[in-house]
Design an enzyme around this catalytic site. Sequence first.
Site, PDB file in Angstrom:
ATOM      1  N   ILE A 530     -14.470 -15.322  33.380  1.00 20.35           N
ATOM      2  CA  ILE A 530     -15.863 -14.960  33.667  1.00 20.35           C
ATOM      3  C   ILE A 530     -16.684 -14.808  32.388  1.00 20.35           C
ATOM      4  CG2 ILE A 530     -15.391 -13.858  35.887  1.00 20.35           C
ATOM      5  CD1 ILE A 530     -15.336 -11.166  34.464  1.00 20.35           C
ATOM      6  N   VAL A 532     -16.502 -15.523  27.680  1.00 24.05           N
ATOM      7  CA  VAL A 532     -15.774 -15.785  26.439  1.00 24.05           C
ATOM      8  C   VAL A 532     -16.536 -15.115  25.302  1.00 24.05           C
ATOM      9  CG1 VAL A 532     -14.883 -17.523  24.847  1.00 24.05           C
ATOM     10  CG2 VAL A 532     -14.934 -18.002  27.295  1.00 24.05           C
ATOM     11  N   PHE A 535     -13.637 -11.873  20.650  1.00 23.48           N
ATOM     12  CA  PHE A 535     -12.278 -11.352  20.777  1.00 23.48           C
ATOM     13  C   PHE A 535     -11.395 -12.309  21.560  1.00 23.48           C
ATOM     14  CE2 PHE A 535      -9.078  -8.698  22.911  1.00 23.48           C
ATOM     15  CZ  PHE A 535      -8.556  -7.996  21.839  1.00 23.48           C
ATOM     16  N   VAL A 538     -12.488 -13.449  28.883  1.00 22.85           N
ATOM     17  CA  VAL A 538     -12.522 -12.339  29.828  1.00 22.85           C
ATOM     18  C   VAL A 538     -12.240 -12.899  31.220  1.00 22.85           C
ATOM     19  CG1 VAL A 538     -13.871 -10.430  30.771  1.00 22.85           C
ATOM     20  CG2 VAL A 538     -14.241 -11.168  28.401  1.00 22.85           C
ATOM     21  N   ASP A 648     -22.965  -3.644  17.266  1.00 26.23           N
ATOM     22  CA  ASP A 648     -23.059  -4.999  17.818  1.00 26.23           C
ATOM     23  C   ASP A 648     -23.873  -4.992  19.104  1.00 26.23           C
ATOM     24  OD1 ASP A 648     -22.652  -7.707  17.751  1.00 26.23           O
ATOM     25  OD2 ASP A 648     -20.671  -7.649  18.682  1.00 26.23           O
TER      26      ASP A 648
END
Length: 865
Positions: A530, A532, A535, A538, A648
């Site tokens: 769902i 990207v 890290f 997802v 962030d």
Amino acid sequence: MNPIYISIIIIYTSHISNILITLAQPSSTSTPPPLSLNCGSKEGGNDADNRKWEPDNKYLVSSDKSITSTALTQEPSLSSDIPYMTARIFTGETSYKFNINSTSRYIIRLHFYPSEYPDYNVKNSFFIVTTKNPDDVSITLLRNFSAFITAEALSQAYLIKEYSLAAFNSDSITLTFKPESKSFAFVNGIELITEPELFDDQAGLVGVAESAGTIDGLTSNMQNMFRLNVGGQYIPPTNDSGGLMRSWYDDTPYIFGAGTITHIGNISVDYKDLPEATAPVDVYRTARSQGPDPNINKQSNVTWVFHVDANFTYLVRFHFCEYQLDKINQRVFEIYLNNETAFATADIIAWTGEKGVPTRKDYAVYIGDKRGKDVELWVTLHTNIDLKPEFYDILLNGLEVFKLSDSKSNLAGPNPVPSELMQKQLIANREADDAIKIKHVVSGAVGGMATIGVAFAVMFMIRRRKRVPGSDSAVSSWLPIYGHSTSKSTISGRSQCGSSLSTDAVCNCRYFSLVEIKSATNNFEESNVIGVGGFGKVYKGIIDGNMKVAIKRSNPSSEQGVNEFITEIEMLSKLRHRHLVSLIGFCEEGNEMVLVYDYMGKGTLREHLYKGNKITLTWKQRLDILVGAAKGLHYLHTGAKYTIIHRDVKTTNILCDDNWVAKVSDFGLSKTGPNLNQNHVSTVVKGSFGYLDPEYFRRQQLTEKSDVYSFGVVLFEVLCARPALNPSLPKEQVSLADFALQSARKGTLEEMVDPQLKGTIKPEAFQKFTDCSLRCLADHGLERPSMGDVLWTLEYVLKMETDDERPRNDKKSGSSSGAVEFPVQSSDMIAMHLNTLSLDSDDDDDDDDANGAGAFSQIIAPKGR
């Protein structure tokens, strides 16, 4: 034909021939075009600003003691591949020769990128750079110069050394690079630009008798040390005036103390007799002054502090342009250099005669060697009290500092020494590097014994580990971070920094086995992806039978994921808030790092803003989401046990659940804020370009106001429905933050609004929202509002939009336009006074207090504060 006519024709023909021959010959007074050399490159090329750079080989006098090379690594902060990724390396004395105009001054810029080069350790590079004309008149630009030491001390990836050289009375000039003993020299780029007449022969020398106190700027050779757009933002070379390709930097890092105000004047600049190459228009449209309180201004000053080289004379150039006042003795101030009076009655209008006309003033000061002390140049402006001006205030638009060559035609200074804090950090970094190297050497030397030891260790861990039900073969990482002992254990061997989880973090989170994670995601089925991020991917997953979760899996090739993984767990395990994404648990097993969160059904805020999305958020929905995100960030800054700086903030890190409740996510880069004795955290710059606080980027000093800046970008992103960075747009529109500030100056903010929202925002709400957003983008963190203030404003704007008691066709609300006054000016003493004068003539506003609003009118009136 008549002989007389024939004679006349011959004479005219001869004259015309002579004229044509003269025109065909190159003029000794013609101005050669700017020269940009991409040193070490065979083909040259265009840089990121589309400037053309050519190869350097044809300008070399000889190339037998030089080689070309390419940098092995590329720093993210490099402004462009060209000219920095290639280099000319000199193993012996080597010169370039350039043809020049004998009567012109010249700018020489040298570009250095002290990176790793094949077979050459840049740490061992020390060299001399000199210029010389055919009459053997030479100038030393650099001596015993180390680009590596200089860049390290200044925390810069690359260096630019700029020199302004007087006319050589010659048609050529040589630029010579000479390595020190058993060393080498290098250069990445060279620029040679003809400089117009920008200097005088009568610059006042401060601190000496007036009769002997002048400096001849026309015949001086100098190095530009600092070039500042005071009160404004960075101006790139492509926006400079006169084709000189200069960079103008923000002055904030050099301000000593606080209490100043920045201005942006939307005026037409008329240069009159001043050469336009003196400074670009943007320098004269921004300025810095004191605060609004005249009593404080009388007792304070504005000071800039610069670290310089000892035993040199410095020419300091002040750029002024008055755009608020138009009479003499309205603003008069004193100018000091190192506490010596340079000029006691500076009055810009007295110099220019009218506002909107720029001028510049040059003063020089000699700075000797202060034993045991840092060598500094202090530039100070203080309001003149004796003349009793109408406003006790100062004004400065731009500032340049030039180092003048000494009696030996030398401009070279020593290599800089890193600050105490930086020295400690550099030592720590080197020790860490040495430890890693020793580790590799030792592991290689005892490889055989280590193999046996590891085998026993694995067997021991397998016996101790509690097996996962239904999976006898599942084995954890060698050193799990969720150990049962009170000691902290490191993460899976992938981390070389000793990162670990605290006991509290482990107790507050659920540990998932890898088998559970694979079952929840159908073995990481791609159809369940769902999102990207940096890290990793997802996935949507199901745990405990029917509970939806979001599962973030690290990218196995990412070495940075370890620190983010641990930071995320440490932060979120201790935080619980309606507007923060909840961390359910984690998995660290079999070289996998996985985080499990609450499932956010509506996805990221960004998904619902840009063109092509199925759902178009209304203005009220957007405000609801922003209010929720602001509440989450406000809690991080003030409500948690310690101040937490997210670092962030962006639209992809603001998620919405099925009920459109906004939650802040992704704490992998978060930092615990400063303690009571500090006002910032010194740290390596991390974040997302387009959202990154420019002050944090420059100074590596992180504060909660860095989050405020990023959230300001988010506010405009929501208003305009466009990304923070869009390279496909015209250059001035690529950065959303910069474009918003430019539009505010021009009064065209309404043109940026998402077409889906046009006509749906009340003018007074638009004014309040954009005013807050612009203040968030202030270049100086001290001038930005707190997140609490931002939250209050957003809630107020939301109330304005939902409150129908005031009709939309009200004559006052309809008078608003896209011209937004720059927020800082609202507290400026002079601006307040001038606005008051203009309001006195407006009868429409006289009835504001007739309804009994009284002292609470700022809260009740939609126009707000």
